[in-house]
Each structure stands twice: as structure tokens, then as C-alpha cells.
Write a protein that holds these residues in place. Structure first.
Motif, PDB file in Angstrom:
ATOM      1  N   GLN A 225       0.798  -1.227   0.000  1.00 29.18           N
ATOM      2  CA  GLN A 225       0.000   0.000   0.000  1.00 29.18           C
ATOM      3  C   GLN A 225       0.832   1.280   0.000  1.00 29.18           C
ATOM      4  OE1 GLN A 225      -2.402  -0.428   3.510  1.00 29.18           O
ATOM      5  NE2 GLN A 225      -3.167  -2.428   2.890  1.00 29.18           N
ATOM      6  N   GLN A 226       1.990   1.241   0.637  1.00 27.07           N
ATOM      7  CA  GLN A 226       2.688   2.482   0.931  1.00 27.07           C
ATOM      8  C   GLN A 226       3.220   3.222  -0.301  1.00 27.07           C
ATOM      9  OE1 GLN A 226       2.623   4.000   3.766  1.00 27.07           O
ATOM     10  NE2 GLN A 226       3.842   5.714   3.011  1.00 27.07           N
ATOM     11  N   PRO A 227       3.767   2.567  -1.334  1.00 26.45           N
ATOM     12  CA  PRO A 227       4.294   3.353  -2.462  1.00 26.45           C
ATOM     13  C   PRO A 227       3.248   4.253  -3.124  1.00 26.45           C
ATOM     14  CG  PRO A 227       5.214   1.145  -2.508  1.00 26.45           C
ATOM     15  CD  PRO A 227       4.159   1.138  -1.439  1.00 26.45           C
ATOM     16  N   ALA A 228       2.071   3.745  -3.403  1.00 27.27           N
ATOM     17  CA  ALA A 228       1.041   4.574  -4.023  1.00 27.27           C
ATOM     18  C   ALA A 228       0.542   5.643  -3.056  1.00 27.27           C
ATOM     19  CB  ALA A 228      -0.122   3.705  -4.489  1.00 27.27           C
ATOM     20  N   ARG A 229       0.410   5.286  -1.804  1.00 28.21           N
ATOM     21  CA  ARG A 229      -0.032   6.259  -0.797  1.00 28.21           C
ATOM     22  C   ARG A 229       0.974   7.398  -0.688  1.00 28.21           C
ATOM     23  NH1 ARG A 229      -1.068   4.669   5.556  1.00 28.21           N
ATOM     24  NH2 ARG A 229      -2.353   6.456   6.135  1.00 28.21           N
ATOM     25  N   TYR A 230       2.238   7.046  -0.686  1.00 31.56           N
ATOM     26  CA  TYR A 230       3.291   8.063  -0.639  1.00 31.56           C
ATOM     27  C   TYR A 230       3.208   8.992  -1.849  1.00 31.56           C
ATOM     28  CZ  TYR A 230       7.849  10.061  -1.670  1.00 31.56           C
ATOM     29  OH  TYR A 230       8.847  10.924  -2.030  1.00 31.56           O
ATOM     30  N   ALA A 231       3.084   8.403  -3.041  1.00 30.76           N
ATOM     31  CA  ALA A 231       3.053   9.210  -4.266  1.00 30.76           C
ATOM     32  C   ALA A 231       1.834  10.117  -4.317  1.00 30.76           C
ATOM     33  CB  ALA A 231       3.086   8.297  -5.488  1.00 30.76           C
ATOM     34  N   ARG A 232       0.726   9.645  -3.784  1.00 34.75           N
ATOM     35  CA  ARG A 232      -0.518  10.412  -3.859  1.00 34.75           C
ATOM     36  C   ARG A 232      -0.566  11.536  -2.812  1.00 34.75           C
ATOM     37  NH1 ARG A 232      -3.822   6.412  -4.327  1.00 34.75           N
ATOM     38  NH2 ARG A 232      -4.164   6.757  -6.558  1.00 34.75           N
ATOM     39  N   TYR A 233      -0.022  11.290  -1.648  1.00 39.98           N
ATOM     40  CA  TYR A 233      -0.208  12.240  -0.547  1.00 39.98           C
ATOM     41  C   TYR A 233       1.115  12.815  -0.029  1.00 39.98           C
ATOM     42  CZ  TYR A 233      -4.855  10.146  -0.518  1.00 39.98           C
ATOM     43  OH  TYR A 233      -6.102   9.693  -0.887  1.00 39.98           O
ATOM     44  N   GLU A 234       1.926  11.983   0.578  1.00 38.41           N
ATOM     45  CA  GLU A 234       3.098  12.488   1.289  1.00 38.41           C
ATOM     46  C   GLU A 234       4.044  13.263   0.379  1.00 38.41           C
ATOM     47  OE1 GLU A 234       6.407  10.753   4.466  1.00 38.41           O
ATOM     48  OE2 GLU A 234       5.112   9.382   3.349  1.00 38.41           O
ATOM     49  N   ARG A 235       4.266  12.749  -0.814  1.00 44.88           N
ATOM     50  CA  ARG A 235       5.191  13.409  -1.740  1.00 44.88           C
ATOM     51  C   ARG A 235       4.696  14.801  -2.117  1.00 44.88           C
ATOM     52  NH1 ARG A 235       7.083  13.720  -7.191  1.00 44.88           N
ATOM     53  NH2 ARG A 235       9.289  13.115  -7.333  1.00 44.88           N
ATOM     54  N   GLU A 236       3.400  14.987  -2.161  1.00 47.67           N
ATOM     55  CA  GLU A 236       2.818  16.259  -2.590  1.00 47.67           C
ATOM     56  C   GLU A 236       2.582  17.232  -1.439  1.00 47.67           C
ATOM     57  OE1 GLU A 236       2.530  16.962  -5.787  1.00 47.67           O
ATOM     58  OE2 GLU A 236       3.424  14.991  -6.130  1.00 47.67           O
ATOM     59  N   TYR A 237       2.304  16.708  -0.257  1.00 47.59           N
ATOM     60  CA  TYR A 237       1.859  17.570   0.832  1.00 47.59           C
ATOM     61  C   TYR A 237       2.905  17.834   1.907  1.00 47.59           C
ATOM     62  CZ  TYR A 237      -2.985  17.485  -0.766  1.00 47.59           C
ATOM     63  OH  TYR A 237      -4.136  17.662  -1.489  1.00 47.59           O
ATOM     64  N   LEU A 238       3.866  16.940   2.062  1.00 41.32           N
ATOM     65  CA  LEU A 238       4.747  17.032   3.234  1.00 41.32           C
ATOM     66  C   LEU A 238       6.150  17.477   2.839  1.00 41.32           C
ATOM     67  CD1 LEU A 238       4.423  16.583   6.256  1.00 41.32           C
ATOM     68  CD2 LEU A 238       5.331  14.274   5.953  1.00 41.32           C
ATOM     69  N   GLY A 239       6.610  18.544   3.473  1.00 38.32           N
ATOM     70  CA  GLY A 239       7.979  19.003   3.329  1.00 38.32           C
ATOM     71  C   GLY A 239       8.782  18.677   4.575  1.00 38.32           C
ATOM     72  N   TRP A 240      10.075  18.949   4.503  1.00 34.94           N
ATOM     73  CA  TRP A 240      10.944  18.677   5.646  1.00 34.94           C
ATOM     74  C   TRP A 240      12.205  19.517   5.486  1.00 34.94           C
ATOM     75  CZ3 TRP A 240      15.785  16.877   6.968  1.00 34.94           C
ATOM     76  CH2 TRP A 240      15.949  16.424   8.290  1.00 34.94           C
ATOM     77  N   GLY A 241      12.731  20.004   6.575  1.00 34.09           N
ATOM     78  CA  GLY A 241      13.939  20.796   6.483  1.00 34.09           C
ATOM     79  C   GLY A 241      14.688  20.839   7.790  1.00 34.09           C
ATOM     80  N   VAL A 242      15.934  21.301   7.714  1.00 32.52           N
ATOM     81  CA  VAL A 242      16.740  21.551   8.902  1.00 32.52           C
ATOM     82  C   VAL A 242      16.935  23.053   9.017  1.00 32.52           C
ATOM     83  CG1 VAL A 242      18.902  21.109  10.101  1.00 32.52           C
ATOM     84  CG2 VAL A 242      17.910  19.329   8.635  1.00 32.52           C
ATOM     85  N   PHE A 243      16.674  23.579  10.207  1.00 34.55           N
ATOM     86  CA  PHE A 243      16.681  25.011  10.450  1.00 34.55           C
ATOM     87  C   PHE A 243      17.727  25.326  11.528  1.00 34.55           C
ATOM     88  CE2 PHE A 243      12.608  23.530   9.058  1.00 34.55           C
ATOM     89  CZ  PHE A 243      12.251  24.431   8.053  1.00 34.55           C
ATOM     90  N   ALA A 244      18.618  26.242  11.209  1.00 34.35           N
ATOM     91  CA  ALA A 244      19.628  26.704  12.160  1.00 34.35           C
ATOM     92  C   ALA A 244      19.098  27.932  12.881  1.00 34.35           C
ATOM     93  CB  ALA A 244      20.937  27.035  11.444  1.00 34.35           C
ATOM     94  N   LEU A 245      19.168  27.909  14.212  1.00 34.50           N
ATOM     95  CA  LEU A 245      18.568  28.953  15.054  1.00 34.50           C
ATOM     96  C   LEU A 245      19.610  29.537  15.996  1.00 34.50           C
ATOM     97  CD1 LEU A 245      15.399  26.934  16.206  1.00 34.50           C
ATOM     98  CD2 LEU A 245      15.691  28.230  14.064  1.00 34.50           C
ATOM     99  N   MET A 246      19.490  30.831  16.224  1.00 34.65           N
ATOM    100  CA  MET A 246      20.305  31.504  17.237  1.00 34.65           C
ATOM    101  C   MET A 246      19.383  32.373  18.095  1.00 34.65           C
ATOM    102  SD  MET A 246      23.783  32.509  15.137  1.00 34.65           S
ATOM    103  CE  MET A 246      24.673  32.904  16.651  1.00 34.65           C
ATOM    104  N   GLY A 247      19.601  32.324  19.392  1.00 29.91           N
ATOM    105  CA  GLY A 247      18.752  33.075  20.313  1.00 29.91           C
ATOM    106  C   GLY A 247      18.894  34.576  20.112  1.00 29.91           C
ATOM    107  N   ARG A 248      17.799  35.271  20.307  1.00 31.24           N
ATOM    108  CA  ARG A 248      17.788  36.733  20.166  1.00 31.24           C
ATOM    109  C   ARG A 248      18.286  37.406  21.431  1.00 31.24           C
ATOM    110  NH1 ARG A 248      11.875  37.116  17.171  1.00 31.24           N
ATOM    111  NH2 ARG A 248      12.603  36.487  15.110  1.00 31.24           N
TER     112      ARG A 248
END
Length: 248
Positions: A225-248
């Protein structure tokens, strides 16, 4: 205290346990301008690829903590392979309560903010190990587009739409918590493909070797089930990133 066996089966060939390629991980290390000798703490460090490759490329030193016995063992092997075993240490343990013995210049949780019950709690945990003027790294999903119904939300491994934010809203959240976003490197659909599709191959090879295992029926249904589910939903809707933060 360990990860579920199904997780380690899916990610048995992975060196990076997020939708990040080795090129993106290297780019992140480069844009941060890490100085040799920078002390790094990596909570939920997986198989140690970030610490090991950055120790080799930039001369950082540090500690990784992960709940998986298998991943921790593999991280130690990776450190030896890259000749950095004298620079990095990997501990098996619960990262959710870990605070470094000495302040670090870079404290990271890449793709596992569940250790602090979300972004805010994880930032607070990392902050306790950080030296003044240090930097935090948070790896986190976000919505590429807002899901229109609960079915899409659950297909993207969330329980509610509020589990993730749109990218501008996630960046605003960091600001509300008192941090400037000073760098970011984002996954793209190709890096998502490399992450998810490798899981499918890992599962299929495991099923071929272990047809009578107690997990076989569950993982066979998942692979069907997962490959088609991934292609239909997760690939289109979900992003991901790494964010570098410094305190103000």
C-alpha cells in the motif's frame, strides 16, 4: 529501551534517517561554517552520519545519543570507518532527558522533536546544553500545501493538521520562541523519494529472507500500500527541512 524492530527493518540500509541526501547533509555543514574543534551534541543521532561526516570534513568533536542499540552500534562502526572515532562518541540512551556535561557550540535534534514533545520542548531541551552565542539545529516536517481533509493528514503520518505547520508558519514559530532562523536546508521531492523508496527495498528484501516472521504480514501489507499512498499524498503535501537557530 529501543526502537521498534519494524523501524530498523525499514531503515536498515539508511545512513541518514530523514529525507535528506548526503549532498544536502554536506551542504548544511558547509553553510554553517563550522570551526574545527566545535563541540556538537546530536540528540536522536541515529547511525551517526551527521556527526561522523562533519567530524571528518570540518574537524568538529561531539556526542550522539540515540535510543536504538542497533543504530548506536552502527554509528560507532561508521566513526571508525571515517577515522574519527577519537572525535565523536555515541551513547545508547534516552535522548529526551540528555544534557551535555559541558556547553556545546551546536546542539541538534534532526527529525525527532518528539523527544521534547514537539518543537518548543525540544528547543528548550537543546538550549540547556548550549553555550552563549551557540546555534541550534532543528529538523522538522512542514506542510507544503494545506491538507484539505483528515484522510490526507493521516496519510502523511500525522494525527491532526495542527501537528505540522506551513513553512512560513514554522519559521514564525521559531521567532515566537525567541530565535532567529539563520540558515535552512530543505528536502525536495527527490530526497523524499530516496528516503522512502529505499525503505520499500529494505522491506522487500527482509520479507524475502523472513517470510515466516511475526512481522511479515504487517510489513507485506505496508509494502503493498505504501508506495502509491506516498506518491498520492506524502510526496505532494509534506515538506521537511533543517533550520539553524540563534537566540535573540
Amino acid at each position: 529501551m529501543d526502537l521498534p524492530r519494524s523501524f530498523t527493518i525499514r531503515e536498515s540500509s539508511h545512513r541518514i534517517h530523514n529525507p535528506f541526501t548526503s549532498e544536502k547533509l554536506a551542504a548544511l555543514g558547509q553553510v554553517l561554517g563550522l570551526a574545527p574543534g566545535t563541540r556538537v551534541l546530536d540528540l536522536a543521532s541515529g547511525t551517526g552520519e551527521m556527526l561522523c561526516t562533519w567530524a571528518q570534513a570540518h574537524g568538529v568533536v561531539g556526542t550522539g545519543v540515540d535510543i536504538s542499540t542497533e543504530f548506536t552500534a552502527r554509528a560507532r562502526v561508521r566513526a571508525a570507518e571515517l577515522g574519527v572515532a577519537d572525535q565523536v562518541v555515541f551513547l545508547h540512551g534516552d535522548a529526551s532527558g540528555y544534557v551535555a556535561d559541558e556547553p556545546v557550540g551546536l546542539a541538534a535534534c534532526i527529525g525527532a522533536t518528539w523527544i521534547g514533545n514537539g518543537v518548543s520542548g525540544t528547543i528548550d531541551l537543546l538550549r540547556r546544553s548550549l553555550c552563549p552565542g551557540g546555534m541550534l539545529l532543528i529538523g522538522e516536517p512542514y506542510w507544503r500545501q494545506e491538507p484539505s481533509d483528515q484522510h490526507i493528514v493521516e496519510a502523511c503520518h500525522a494525527s491532526a493538521k495542527e501537528d505540522f505547520r506551513l513553512l512560513p508558519e514554522l519559521i514564525e514559530q521559531f521567532g515566537e520562541l525567541g530565535y532567529d532562523v539563520v540558515e535552512m536546508v530543505l528536502a525536495d521531492q527527490d530526497s523524499w523519494d530516496r528516503y522512502r523508496a529505499a525503505q520499500w527495498l529494505n522491506v522487500r528484501r527482509w520479507l524475502d529472507r523472513n517470510p515466516d516472521d511475526e512481522l511479515a504480514a504487517e510489513l507485506r501489507a505496508e509494502l503493498s500500500q505504501q508506495p502509491a499512498r506516498y506518491a498520492r499524498y506524502e510526496r505532494e503535501y509534506l515538506g521537511w527541512g533543517v533550520f539553524a537557530l540563534m537566540g535573540r
